[in-house]
Scaffold this active site. Sequence first.
Site, mmCIF file in Angstrom:
data_model
loop_
_atom_site.group_PDB
_atom_site.id
_atom_site.type_symbol
_atom_site.label_atom_id
_atom_site.label_comp_id
_atom_site.label_asym_id
_atom_site.label_seq_id
_atom_site.Cartn_x
_atom_site.Cartn_y
_atom_site.Cartn_z
ATOM 1 N N HIS A 5 0.793 -1.288 -0.239
ATOM 2 C CA HIS A 5 -0.249 0.220 -0.007
ATOM 3 C C HIS A 5 0.852 1.091 -0.401
ATOM 4 O O HIS A 5 1.636 1.489 0.847
ATOM 5 C CB HIS A 5 -1.053 0.011 1.495
ATOM 6 C CG HIS A 5 -2.274 -0.770 1.461
ATOM 7 N ND1 HIS A 5 -2.376 -1.798 2.593
ATOM 8 C CD2 HIS A 5 -2.852 -1.642 0.145
ATOM 9 C CE1 HIS A 5 -3.346 -2.588 1.802
ATOM 10 N NE2 HIS A 5 -3.160 -2.716 0.171
ATOM 11 N N HIS A 57 3.133 -3.946 5.875
ATOM 12 C CA HIS A 57 1.629 -2.966 6.014
ATOM 13 C C HIS A 57 2.188 -1.932 7.690
ATOM 14 O O HIS A 57 2.994 -1.975 8.007
ATOM 15 C CB HIS A 57 0.669 -3.853 6.488
ATOM 16 C CG HIS A 57 0.276 -4.408 4.585
ATOM 17 N ND1 HIS A 57 -0.581 -4.319 4.070
ATOM 18 C CD2 HIS A 57 0.861 -5.475 4.532
ATOM 19 C CE1 HIS A 57 -0.227 -4.392 2.585
ATOM 20 N NE2 HIS A 57 -0.103 -6.015 3.390
ATOM 21 N N GLU A 105 1.973 -5.334 10.012
ATOM 22 C CA GLU A 105 1.331 -4.494 10.938
ATOM 23 C C GLU A 105 1.737 -4.133 12.009
ATOM 24 O O GLU A 105 2.396 -4.370 12.589
ATOM 25 C CB GLU A 105 -0.070 -4.345 11.300
ATOM 26 C CG GLU A 105 -1.199 -5.130 10.070
ATOM 27 C CD GLU A 105 -1.647 -4.045 8.868
ATOM 28 O OE1 GLU A 105 -1.186 -3.084 9.353
ATOM 29 O OE2 GLU A 105 -2.984 -4.702 7.890
ATOM 30 N N GLU A 145 1.445 3.264 3.207
ATOM 31 C CA GLU A 145 2.224 2.498 4.376
ATOM 32 C C GLU A 145 3.664 1.820 4.441
ATOM 33 O O GLU A 145 4.155 1.067 3.836
ATOM 34 C CB GLU A 145 1.823 1.544 4.063
ATOM 35 C CG GLU A 145 0.046 1.327 4.549
ATOM 36 C CD GLU A 145 -0.560 0.242 5.047
ATOM 37 O OE1 GLU A 145 -2.126 0.749 4.726
ATOM 38 O OE2 GLU A 145 -1.105 -1.175 4.966
#
Lengths: 449, 522
Positions: free
Chosen positions: A91, A221, A311, A94
């Site tokens: 992404h 991410h 994440e 990110e």
Amino acid sequence: SGQARVLPRLSSALLLWATGLLVSGSDLQHHRYEDMVRALFAVQSECPYITRIYSIGRSVEGRHLYVLEFSDNPGIHEALEPEFKYVGNMHGNEVVGRELLIKFSQFLCEEYRAGNQRITRLIHDTRIHILPSMNPDGYEVAARQGPEFNGYLVGRGNAREIDLNRNFPDLNALMYYYEKTNGRNHHLPLPDNWEHQVEPETLAVIKWMQNYNFILSANLHGGAVVANYPFDKSRDPRIRGRTTYAATPDDKLFRKLARTYSYAHSWMHKGWNCGDFFDEGITNGASWYSLSKGMQDFNYLYTNCFEITLELSCDKFPPESELPREWLGNREALVSYLEQVHHGIKGMVYDENNNPIGNAEISVAGIHHDVTTGVDGDYFRLLLPGTYTVTASAPGYLPFTSTVTVGPAEAIQLHFYLKTAPKQSLKAKPHSGRKNLSSPKAPLKLGPR
Amino acid sequence: MEKGLRLSLVLGLLLCQGGRSELQTVCPYRCQCFTASQVLCADERMSALPGNMSRQVKDFIVMTSSVAYLFSHSLEESPQLTRLVFLNNALRSVHAQAFEHLTELRELEISGNPWLESLFLGTFSNQGNLTVLLLNFNRLKTVLPGLFDSLKQLEVLQMKSNIISSLPPLLFLNLNNLRVLDLSQNKLEEVKRETLCGLAKLEILKVNNNLISSLQSDTFSNVSQLTELHLEGNRLTQLADDTFSELKNLQVLNLRGNLLRSFSDKVFGSEPSDLKELNLKGNRLIELSSLSSLTSLTDLILSSNRLLNLTEDTFRNVTALENLDLSENQLTSLPTNLFRDLFRIKALHLHSNNLSTVDAKLFEDQMLIQQLYLSNNQLETLPAGLFDLFATQHTMRLHGNPWRCDCHMWYLHDWVQRSGQDIEMLDRVLCESPLFLRRRTVVSVDRDQLVCHLSKAGVPDLNACSLQASNDTVTVRCKAHRCSPVTVKVQFVEEDGTTTEHILKNDPKYSQCSNKEVLESP
């Protein structure tokens, strides 16, 4: 943060803000495309004998998807040396993973040069591929706005605003069907025409996966702090709003892999981050929220690769001053996770003449997910410590079964020598390792759709 | 007729416009233009710089091409460039006038040319606006005096990874705005005071990975504003007192991978130092004198040395310490008060030593600890209460020790059961002894299995035990020579074959080894 330094409190959150803002932090910055390319080439120049740069393709706007490879023999797969990958910035907005992977590359090179034994060993025993940015176009969109103004979605997708983590062929539905019908449990067939249904970045990554026999991977991410493991897609999509845990046959192993990262990370394992709580800092993807066509599930269902999604930060595009803290928090975790590629069993599958057999299947009793050998006849099966019954099989050969005990340390080597099957049994089903008492039905083989 | 003329006129106009807009957006052959102001060429088939570049282009990046020469005219059509990058090309020579017209240039990089051995005097003479100059990974042997004289605005200069063995004095004399100077990975045998002349604003100096074997006490007197000094990967065997005493603002000092046998805070002079990070990893330190003037130090890395022991006052006054790494040494034990008053410690790395004991009060002041690594030592047991004062959530590594899973392990065992989540690689925390528990994970062992088979020294001589029976009471009296916890197991076997077992523990803490009688009735 200055205050936290002066007044230590019991609140660990506060304390962490003050963690080593200085440690080797002077070179941590955001890298625009050309700066990232310069940084990667600088690492290659600094460590020319253990690195290689290659491009797996181009983005929509034509930016190269550069991969930096670390190995004692860059560019060559050595039998029994596992392939590992880190993918960042899928992404575009990110960005922490992108910067961490650039820094991690510099770190590997510098530590290798300094003679760090752990890193030297890792580079000698592993082929490490680092793709710091899978979505360089999206990054530029996000970076033009800068850290302060970056909205939640600007630059997430590629130049056509397609979310790349919703862009892989969906193999879960077929997998869940095969689970019920005792069908194929690995390397599921891609849909016809799939090349025309995915974005160039996705296409490049899938071709990359086809060309390298990756064993372990992580996809970096941002927007939360948790290690997320497959499946991402819920088995029962009809329950809306409420998602359910979708375990893979390797659930325990995936939990261990995710925990390895979260515990070696300075604060991920604590659970409370970004206003969310994840026990031990890990979560099953589907039990968090169901996601279709993601890259993580695709790795598991289409290749030998086990991938988790990391994440890493609440703020997707944090200011530069936050990067040193992120680096220090993730450094050990990035190394520890990489080391996990050396657990379980590995070995060669040979025929009677000691020729390696490529694409042979390795099945572990009780775990309905087989892996296959690479073109060199080598296989890698990540496993938790325990005793396992392992079967190697290949079309035209008699399957062979061995029992092996896996310890907590280095991978156990287990080689197979398969005898040619007598003519009449050539039709024998290739999934001989998947004899399942509860479903004695022969495996249902569907041709590629 | 008229119609035809009009049509051709319109066509002409269209063509004309089409042509013009094409001129504006045309991207040089074999290059990419993601924005109008940037051209990036990365094609090994490109052997000369592209011509007719748009005047809008500010950034020009040429990489992995086969361009071998920059001529005096190569860049004359692009005087508006502000950033020019040559990366991993095959440059052999750069004409002294190659950048003559590029007066707007703020950033210039010429890196990664394995055949570029020198730069001519005057190459940068018109670059008065340049702030960043990177000349890394070439094959420069030296730099001519005066090459940088016109770079009065320069803030960053890197000449990393060339083969420079010495630099002329006063080379940087005019670089009064320089903040960062990187001379790492060369073949410098010394850093001379005169070479650093003029660098009054220098903040970061990297001379790491050279062949420097000694430093003079005045080496750094011209760069007194330094905040970071990188000396790692050299051949320093010792440091004289006051070597860094002029560097009042120094915050980071990296001495990793040298040949130092000892280290003393006297290198910073007599006053307390503001140093925040000190890296001494991978030296040959056998001893460490007190570091007590380092009152601001937050990070101290001493791993991979040859430290056998540390004196109690080593870290006295080093109370700002947050991260302390003592791993990969040969420490066998640590003085009880070694970490006293180090209240801010967050990460303490003691793994890969030879520690066989840890004092119960060793970590008494580390209530804020978040990471404690004790893995790969010779620890068989840990004293009760060792971790009781830890106030924050923390992670711990305990694997790679020969844990003795007997009654002395109750504290650790309870703690592992309770806080197993905080222990990394719990599956590698294994019992080494006794034999019947060998290779079992500590967490999987039942508390009842943690028994002490009294060693020969501690076991009461059963021959010396007396057995008395009166009514329904049996008394066993044994004489113990040593004060150790004794467990007495009494088994009653009923007539129907069922067995009941009573376990009796005698904890010497309470009994104080009195000749206590222990009674147990069925």
